[in-house]
Design a protein around this motif. Structure first.
Motif, PDB file in Angstrom:
ATOM      1  N   SER A 102       2.327   1.789  -3.404  1.00 44.27           N
ATOM      2  CA  SER A 102       1.462   2.339  -4.274  1.00 44.27           C
ATOM      3  C   SER A 102       0.968   3.741  -4.195  1.00 44.27           C
ATOM      4  N   LYS A 103       1.025   4.012  -2.844  1.00 47.21           N
ATOM      5  CA  LYS A 103       0.783   5.810  -2.449  1.00 47.21           C
ATOM      6  C   LYS A 103       2.047   6.283  -2.991  1.00 47.21           C
ATOM      7  N   SER A 116      -7.109   8.432  -5.048  1.00 49.18           N
ATOM      8  CA  SER A 116      -6.272   7.362  -4.817  1.00 49.18           C
ATOM      9  C   SER A 116      -5.229   7.397  -3.686  1.00 49.18           C
ATOM     10  N   TYR A 165      -6.905   7.014  -0.493  1.00 45.19           N
ATOM     11  CA  TYR A 165      -7.310   5.381  -0.379  1.00 45.19           C
ATOM     12  C   TYR A 165      -5.996   4.742   0.165  1.00 45.19           C
ATOM     13  N   PHE A 166      -4.938   4.963  -0.356  1.00 42.38           N
ATOM     14  CA  PHE A 166      -3.654   4.248   0.108  1.00 42.38           C
ATOM     15  C   PHE A 166      -3.191   4.517   1.442  1.00 42.38           C
ATOM     16  N   TYR A 174     -12.658  -3.995  -8.236  1.00 40.29           N
ATOM     17  CA  TYR A 174     -11.878  -2.513  -8.629  1.00 40.29           C
ATOM     18  C   TYR A 174     -12.549  -1.506  -8.296  1.00 40.29           C
ATOM     19  N   PHE A 178      -7.799   6.847 -12.131  1.00 40.68           N
ATOM     20  CA  PHE A 178      -7.147   5.610 -11.618  1.00 40.68           C
ATOM     21  C   PHE A 178      -8.027   4.200 -11.162  1.00 40.68           C
ATOM     22  N   LYS A 212     -10.766   5.959  -8.933  1.00 41.46           N
ATOM     23  CA  LYS A 212     -10.787   7.274  -8.227  1.00 41.46           C
ATOM     24  C   LYS A 212      -9.910   8.308  -8.893  1.00 41.46           C
ATOM     25  N   TYR A 258       0.690  -1.247   0.165  1.00 39.20           N
ATOM     26  CA  TYR A 258       0.027  -0.030   0.108  1.00 39.20           C
ATOM     27  C   TYR A 258       0.734   1.144  -0.036  1.00 39.20           C
ATOM     28  N   ILE A 314      -8.229   1.186  -9.091  1.00 39.07           N
ATOM     29  CA  ILE A 314      -7.514   0.529  -7.916  1.00 39.07           C
ATOM     30  C   ILE A 314      -8.074  -0.765  -7.675  1.00 39.07           C
ATOM     31  N   ASP A 315      -7.188  -2.057  -7.383  1.00 39.35           N
ATOM     32  CA  ASP A 315      -7.683  -3.173  -7.039  1.00 39.35           C
ATOM     33  C   ASP A 315      -7.847  -3.368  -5.543  1.00 39.35           C
ATOM     34  N   ILE A 316      -8.956  -3.486  -5.059  1.00 36.61           N
ATOM     35  CA  ILE A 316      -9.311  -3.503  -3.563  1.00 36.61           C
ATOM     36  C   ILE A 316      -9.552  -5.030  -3.082  1.00 36.61           C
TER      37      ILE A 316
END
Length: 170
Positions: free
Chosen positions: A55-56, A108, A111-112, A100, A91, A103, A52, A93-95
């Motif tokens: 990704s951020k 995004s 979220y991360f 997915y 974007f 965002k 995570y 995003i795989d949650i």
């Protein structure tokens, strides 16, 4: 030494000194297995947190002038295909579990950020449990060692008495 019982909803205490060495060994083995499971959980959570955070960090590097820029898109951890950045503010995003969400850039990042914070909270909770179980395990080991030392002393005393009795009868 007393320790909390493993009964949910009960604050029952167990006096470890009243347990037999066999019971203490069994408790020790169970707690060692639990400790292994906790370590595996912590390792998994640290891996998730790193993903995570990665990704951020990747989102933080995006620049407004990257539109239409050629990039490599990962298909697997070791295979990439060329691609182009078409929309810097959209974007996917795989949650997890095949779901997915779409965002924008700030959403995004947020979220991360929230995922990293949540996983860190879980790590801290599990570390507290790990510490409590470590203390209890150390108590069990301490009592077990005392009982084993006492049993060894008793056996030695019996052997000395047997030898004395044998030398007196000779």
């Amino acid at each position: 030494m007393a320790a909390p019982a493993n009964a949910p909803g009960k604050a029952e205490m167990i006096d470890l000194t009243k347990l037999s060495p066999e019971q203490l060994v069994q408790i020790k083995q169970e707690f060692e297995q639990e400790m292994t499971n906790i370590q595996e959980s912590l390792s998994t959570l640290h891996g998730c947190k790193a993903k995570y955070a990665g990704s951020k960090e990747a989102l933080e590097t995006f620049q407004p002038d990257w539109e239409n820029r050629q990039i490599l898109v990962p298909l697997t951890s070791s295979m990439y295909v060329p691609g182009r950045v078409k929309d810097l503010n959209n974007f996917v995003i795989d949650i997890g579990t095949g779901y997915y969400i779409e965002k924008d850039l700030e959403g995004s990042k947020d979220y991360f950020k929230r995922r990293v914070e949540y996983v860190q909270e879980q790590i801290e909770k599990i570390e507290k449990i790990h510490l409590q179980k470590t203390r209890f395990l150390n108590s069990v080991i301490g009592v077990l060692e005392l009982k084993q030392a006492a049993a060894a002393k008793m056996l030695q005393a019996q052997q000395q008495q047997s030898q004395q009795a044998a030398t007196q009868s000779s």
